[in-house]
Enzyme design. Structure first.
Site, PDB file in Angstrom:
ATOM      1  N   HIS A  67      -2.679   6.780   2.875  1.00 63.16           N
ATOM      2  CA  HIS A  67      -3.248   5.575   2.265  1.00 63.16           C
ATOM      3  C   HIS A  67      -4.657   5.365   2.816  1.00 63.16           C
ATOM      4  CE1 HIS A  67      -4.144   1.566   1.235  1.00 63.16           C
ATOM      5  NE2 HIS A  67      -3.871   1.057   2.414  1.00 63.16           N
TER       6      HIS A  67
ATOM      7  N   ASN B 240     -10.417   0.189   0.214  1.00 64.01           N
ATOM      8  CA  ASN B 240      -8.947   0.163   0.269  1.00 64.01           C
ATOM      9  C   ASN B 240      -8.425  -0.414  -1.046  1.00 64.01           C
ATOM     10  OD1 ASN B 240      -6.259  -0.512   0.631  1.00 64.01           O
ATOM     11  ND2 ASN B 240      -6.535  -1.319   2.701  1.00 64.01           N
TER      12      ASN B 240
ATOM     13  N   CYS C 120       0.817  -1.218   0.000  1.00 63.11           N
ATOM     14  CA  CYS C 120       0.000   0.000   0.000  1.00 63.11           C
ATOM     15  C   CYS C 120       0.853   1.272   0.000  1.00 63.11           C
ATOM     16  CB  CYS C 120      -0.945  -0.007   1.194  1.00 63.11           C
ATOM     17  SG  CYS C 120      -1.995  -1.460   1.219  1.00 63.11           S
TER      18      CYS C 120
HETATM   19  N1  COA Z   1     -18.833  -7.339  10.729  1.00 64.39           N
HETATM   20  C1  COA Z   1     -19.207  -7.674  11.973  1.00 64.39           C
HETATM   21  N2  COA Z   1     -18.354  -8.108  12.903  1.00 64.39           N
HETATM   22  C2  COA Z   1     -17.072  -8.228  12.535  1.00 64.39           C
HETATM   23  C3  COA Z   1     -16.606  -7.918  11.249  1.00 64.39           C
HETATM   24  C4  COA Z   1     -17.558  -7.474  10.323  1.00 64.39           C
HETATM   25  N3  COA Z   1     -17.225  -7.119   9.068  1.00 64.39           N
HETATM   26  N4  COA Z   1     -15.269  -8.120  11.190  1.00 64.39           N
HETATM   27  C5  COA Z   1     -14.896  -8.571  12.396  1.00 64.39           C
HETATM   28  N5  COA Z   1     -16.003  -8.650  13.207  1.00 64.39           N
HETATM   29  C6  COA Z   1     -16.072  -9.109  14.586  1.00 64.39           C
HETATM   30  C7  COA Z   1     -14.987 -10.073  14.953  1.00 64.39           C
HETATM   31  O1  COA Z   1     -15.317 -11.378  14.551  1.00 64.39           O
HETATM   32  C8  COA Z   1     -14.959  -9.930  16.446  1.00 64.39           C
HETATM   33  O2  COA Z   1     -16.017 -10.664  16.996  1.00 64.39           O
HETATM   34  P1  COA Z   1     -15.834 -11.472  18.383  1.00 64.39           P
HETATM   35  O3  COA Z   1     -15.550 -10.399  19.405  1.00 64.39           O
HETATM   36  O4  COA Z   1     -17.150 -12.137  18.554  1.00 64.39           O
HETATM   37  O5  COA Z   1     -14.699 -12.393  18.159  1.00 64.39           O
HETATM   38  C9  COA Z   1     -15.271  -8.450  16.653  1.00 64.39           C
HETATM   39  O6  COA Z   1     -15.887  -7.985  15.437  1.00 64.39           O
HETATM   40  C10 COA Z   1     -14.048  -7.618  16.900  1.00 64.39           C
HETATM   41  O7  COA Z   1     -13.058  -8.006  15.940  1.00 64.39           O
HETATM   42  P2  COA Z   1     -11.802  -7.131  15.653  1.00 64.39           P
HETATM   43  O8  COA Z   1     -10.990  -7.747  14.575  1.00 64.39           O
HETATM   44  O9  COA Z   1     -11.162  -6.842  16.970  1.00 64.39           O
HETATM   45  O10 COA Z   1     -12.540  -5.818  15.118  1.00 64.39           O
HETATM   46  P3  COA Z   1     -11.964  -4.370  14.926  1.00 64.39           P
HETATM   47  O11 COA Z   1     -12.734  -3.406  15.703  1.00 64.39           O
HETATM   48  O12 COA Z   1     -10.472  -4.375  15.077  1.00 64.39           O
HETATM   49  O13 COA Z   1     -12.316  -4.081  13.382  1.00 64.39           O
HETATM   50  C11 COA Z   1     -11.159  -4.028  11.309  1.00 64.39           C
HETATM   51  C12 COA Z   1     -11.792  -4.915  12.369  1.00 64.39           C
HETATM   52  C13 COA Z   1     -10.573  -4.927  10.236  1.00 64.39           C
HETATM   53  C14 COA Z   1     -12.265  -3.165  10.709  1.00 64.39           C
HETATM   54  C15 COA Z   1     -10.085  -3.135  11.954  1.00 64.39           C
HETATM   55  O14 COA Z   1      -9.233  -3.923  12.758  1.00 64.39           O
HETATM   56  C16 COA Z   1      -9.287  -2.382  10.960  1.00 64.39           C
HETATM   57  O15 COA Z   1      -9.804  -1.618  10.211  1.00 64.39           O
HETATM   58  N6  COA Z   1      -7.942  -2.588  10.999  1.00 64.39           N
HETATM   59  C17 COA Z   1      -7.041  -1.943  10.083  1.00 64.39           C
HETATM   60  C18 COA Z   1      -7.112  -2.671   8.794  1.00 64.39           C
HETATM   61  C19 COA Z   1      -6.420  -1.977   7.684  1.00 64.39           C
HETATM   62  O16 COA Z   1      -6.471  -0.782   7.590  1.00 64.39           O
HETATM   63  N7  COA Z   1      -5.778  -2.768   6.833  1.00 64.39           N
HETATM   64  C20 COA Z   1      -5.140  -2.319   5.659  1.00 64.39           C
HETATM   65  C21 COA Z   1      -3.771  -1.847   5.947  1.00 64.39           C
HETATM   66  S1  COA Z   1      -2.911  -1.501   4.510  1.00 64.39           S
END
Ligand code: COA
Length: 315
Positions: A241, A271, A116
């Site tokens: 990004h 993204n 990215c």
């Molecule tokens: N819809 C509903 N629930 C979801 C979900 C979705 N799309 N994705 C994950 N969950 C759930 C998980 O299963 C978890 O459930 P549990 O508590 O029952 O196990 C809960 O939400 C929390 O998961 P978590 O991974 O901790 O969520 P989060 O708040 O961190 O959000 C992202 C997930 C991916 C949105 C977030 O971590 C994020 O945006 N990270 C950065 C990613 C990024 O920018 N990547 C590219 C970099 S180049």
């Protein structure tokens, strides 16, 4: 006349696939909701390429628009740099195929896979080559088709990933308009964002670890301003990004870019990895909130865990 010892962006072009995919459409397949996706990521829709909209086709379309914006023809291009981690094949890369498709018959061509951060790495490489006098015009083409690597049953990643392309022509200038790059990596953590291969050719990510790492880059983003000699409150725009709206806003607020228009293209485009910075920059220019010559901070970060950024003057 002053010698042309500087480098600048001469034109910008983008390509957005036609198909818009909503959060509700994704929620028909995985257990998620429009409200959850918007609140955690800011994403409302994303563009997903059809069969014809290959990495090469989208890159070539963006490249042709960048050439037109620069008032140049393909035969004036000395080098095409593809910035992509989703080349249609490992070998050959996308750069030579894009160069062929647009008719840049005299150009050298290769790819940079900076994930990215690829666009910022490629811009820095191109600007240094122009300043050194080894090339006149470099076409940087960031093009990604992440949907080829998306596991549509993984709700932690399929809500984020998207397709698109953005390109810029970099050429010589009397005044330097592309500031020094600040870059780095943490290669000790390849598991945080990866396409494992060997039986699993899908994008895998530890979302929370990525989130925490990205937010910790605020001092690095400040350093980009320092190296460019531009105070954060002098920035007209900031284009991190487009990973996630919460990360974008945290980086902009963290450096105190109080007067800057912040790119929020992720809301409509998702993204798009290396393509997200030129797409975000184009959106700010198209809406008129920034103009030619304005100082804008670009900052890419992603798998590897690589990052790279610079302050540029808008094309
Ligand atoms: N819809 C509903 N629930 C979801 C979900 C979705 N799309 N994705 C994950 N969950 C759930 C998980 O299963 C978890 O459930 P549990 O508590 O029952 O196990 C809960 O939400 C929390 O998961 P978590 O991974 O901790 O969520 P989060 O708040 O961190 O959000 C992202 C997930 C991916 C949105 C977030 O971590 C994020 O945006 N990270 C950065 C990613 C990024 O920018 N990547 C590219 C970099 S180049």
């Amino acid at each position: 006349m002053s010698p042309l010892n500087g480098a600048r962006m001469l034109g910008l072009g983008v390509y957005r696939p036609a198909r818009v995919v909503t959060n509700d459409e994704i929620a028909q397949r995985v257990d998620t909701s429009d409200e959850w996706v918007r609140s955690r990521t800011g994403i409302a829709t994303r563009r997903i390429a059809d069969e014809e909209e290959t990495t090469v086709a989208m890159g070539a379309a963006a490249a042709e628009k960048a050439l037109a914006a620069a008032g140049l023809t393909a035969d004036t291009i000395d080098l095409v740099i593809g910035a992509t981690c989703t080349s249609p094949s490992q070998i050959p890369g996308a750069g030579p195929q894009i160069a062929h498709r647009i008719g840049a018959g005299q150009a050298g061509a290769f790819d940079i896979n900076g994930a990215c951060a690829g666009f910022s790495y490629a811009v820095s490489t191109a600007a240094d080559m122009v300043r050194a006098g080894s090339v006149r015009h470099v076409l940087v083409v960031a093009t990604e088709r992440l949907s080829d690597y998306t596991d549509w049953d993984d709700r932690g990643t399929c809500i984020l990933l998207a397709d698109g392309a953005g390109a810029t022509v970099i050429g010589a200038a009397e005044t330097d308009e592309i500031g020094p790059a600040v870059w780095g990596h943490d290669g000790s953590r390849p598991e945080v964002i990866r396409v494992p291969g060997y039986g699993d050719n899908m994008f895998r990510m530890e979302g929370q670890a990525v989130f925490r790492w990205a937010i910790s880059l605020v001092p690095t983003v400040r350093q980009i301003c320092e190296r460019a000699g531009v105070a954060p409150d002098e920035l007209a725009g900031i284009v991190p990004h487009q990973a996630n709206l919460r990360i974008v806003e945290a980086l902009a607020a963290g450096i105190g870019a109080t007067n800057a228009a912040v790119a929020r293209d992720v809301v409509d485009s998702g993204n798009t990895s290396a393509a997200s910075i030129p797409l975000g920059l184009a959106r700010l220019l198209d809406t008129g909130v920034i103009r030619r010559g304005d100082p804008v901070l670009l900052f890419g970060f992603g798998a590897g865990l690589t990052y790279c950024g610079q302050v540029v003057r808008c094309p």
